[in-house]
Scaffold this motif. Structure first.
Motif, PDB file in Angstrom:
ATOM      1  N   LEU A 112       0.776  -1.244  -0.034  1.00  0.00           N
ATOM      2  CA  LEU A 112       0.007   0.133   0.100  1.00  0.00           C
ATOM      3  C   LEU A 112       0.826   1.081  -0.021  1.00  0.00           C
ATOM      4  N   THR A 113       1.918   1.059   0.678  1.00  0.00           N
ATOM      5  CA  THR A 113       2.983   2.252   0.465  1.00  0.00           C
ATOM      6  C   THR A 113       3.319   2.645  -0.733  1.00  0.00           C
ATOM      7  N   THR A 114       3.772   1.463  -1.448  1.00  0.00           N
ATOM      8  CA  THR A 114       4.375   1.609  -2.724  1.00  0.00           C
ATOM      9  C   THR A 114       3.248   2.338  -3.768  1.00  0.00           C
ATOM     10  N   LEU A 115       2.107   1.680  -3.719  1.00  0.00           N
ATOM     11  CA  LEU A 115       0.873   2.308  -4.299  1.00  0.00           C
ATOM     12  C   LEU A 115       0.895   4.018  -4.328  1.00  0.00           C
ATOM     13  N   ASP A 116       0.854   4.140  -2.839  1.00  0.00           N
ATOM     14  CA  ASP A 116       0.833   5.599  -2.305  1.00  0.00           C
ATOM     15  C   ASP A 116       2.032   6.453  -3.226  1.00  0.00           C
ATOM     16  N   LEU A 117       3.119   5.833  -2.992  1.00  0.00           N
ATOM     17  CA  LEU A 117       4.350   6.537  -3.641  1.00  0.00           C
ATOM     18  C   LEU A 117       4.297   6.831  -5.203  1.00  0.00           C
ATOM     19  N   LEU A 118       3.237   5.857  -5.727  1.00  0.00           N
ATOM     20  CA  LEU A 118       3.131   6.031  -7.115  1.00  0.00           C
ATOM     21  C   LEU A 118       1.911   6.678  -7.608  1.00  0.00           C
ATOM     22  N   HIS A 119       1.270   7.488  -6.610  1.00  0.00           N
ATOM     23  CA  HIS A 119       0.004   8.191  -6.606  1.00  0.00           C
ATOM     24  C   HIS A 119      -1.262   7.140  -6.866  1.00  0.00           C
ATOM     25  N   LYS A 120      -1.315   5.831  -6.603  1.00  0.00           N
ATOM     26  CA  LYS A 120      -2.286   5.052  -6.808  1.00  0.00           C
ATOM     27  C   LYS A 120      -2.801   4.317  -5.902  1.00  0.00           C
ATOM     28  N   LEU A 121      -2.899   4.928  -4.483  1.00  0.00           N
ATOM     29  CA  LEU A 121      -3.583   4.451  -3.489  1.00  0.00           C
ATOM     30  C   LEU A 121      -5.030   4.087  -3.395  1.00  0.00           C
ATOM     31  N   HIS A 122      -5.627   4.933  -4.339  1.00  0.00           N
ATOM     32  CA  HIS A 122      -7.037   4.639  -4.708  1.00  0.00           C
ATOM     33  C   HIS A 122      -7.392   3.602  -5.670  1.00  0.00           C
TER      34      HIS A 122
END
Length: 266
Positions: free
Chosen positions: A40-50
């Motif tokens: 999930l942190t990786t998704l957030d770093l890549l602007h894709k947490l949504h």
């Protein structure tokens, strides 16, 4: 230099959780909460947490909670541990959902949140100093105690971890491993010695460890990818201000905007 295959990494992270019977899923069953933090942190770093359902994630996180102790298990039905509790808090920070926690109980397990100042910093600092390695630098940074470190000596040891292929290792005579792109780099940043390594060569090493077709990052080129190294690879690129990746806080191991919002009240 190769480019970051961001879309493929997002797809890999989102789909790996759905493959319940895969080898990767089975071997991580006991540390699933850690895996949630990495992915999930990786998704957030890549602007894709949504790309994930926040409410569903929070519900699952809380299903790992042990209210009697204030801690979290690594998965539903597993015993609580401070490591999994840390990952749970970090994931809840990503979604700005610390409101679901009994903060006083959780603070008995670790020093995050507003309760961190209740700890005896002298005892913490003494313990860290007596066994100082690069993983302890974050604890000193959070407690405002980096002045206890010989920055040049530690910085020299850390920058010596860069191998000929550009990657970083954890100790002398070991091969480079993508995960140390976080462990070593974050420490160098916190002690203001990151300019002592070749960041361009390190970025190239990380990017060469990608599976550019199916997504994911491995420990070193041509090895099998996993969620752990995918996270630390992207986090390392974040610390080097790679284009398109959100900035990361080297001490809290969370995206900088999350740290500013929750811990620094910015």
């Amino acid at each position: 230099m190769a480019e970051l295959a961001a879309d493929q990494h997002v797809r890999y992270i989102v789909t790996v959780e759905k493959k319940k019977d895969s080898f990767e899923s089975l071997v991580m069953e006991h540390i699933r909460l850690n895996g949630a933090y990495w992915g999930l942190t990786t998704l957030d770093l890549l602007h894709k947490l949504h790309a994930v359902d926040a409410a569903e994630v929070v519900d699952w996180i809380m299903s790992c909670y042990h209210p009697e102790s204030g801690g979290f298990g690594g998965n539903v039905g597993h015993d609580p541990h401070v490591l999994y509790t840390l990952s749970a808090v970090q994931v809840l920070c990503l979604f700005d959902r610390l409101d679901v926690l009994d903060i006083d109980k959780v603070a008995d397990c670790q020093m995050l949140l507003d309760c961190k100042m209740r700890m005896d910093h002298f005892l913490v600092i003494s313990g860290v100093k007596s066994t100082l390695v690069f993983c302890c630098v974050g604890a000193l940074a959070i407690t405002g105690s980096l002045h206890h470190i010989d920055r040049d000596l530690l910085g020299w040891w850390l920058c010596e971890r860069q191998c000929k292929d550009g990657g970083l290792n954890g100790r002398p005579e070991k091969l480079a491993d993508v995960c140390y792109s976080w462990w070593v780099l974050s420490s160098l940043i916190m002690i203001d010695r990151v300019h002592w390594i070749d960041k361009e060569k390190l970025a190239k090493f990380i990017l060469n460890c990608q599976d550019k077709e199916n997504g994911g990052i491995s420990d070193r080129p041509d090895n099998a990818v996993d969620i752990y190294h995918t996270y630390f690879g992207v986090a390392g690129l974040s610390l080097m201000e790679y284009p398109g990746v959100k900035p990361m806080d080297p001490a809290y191991a969370l995206p900088l905007d999350v740290v500013n919002r929750i811990f620094l009240r910015k």
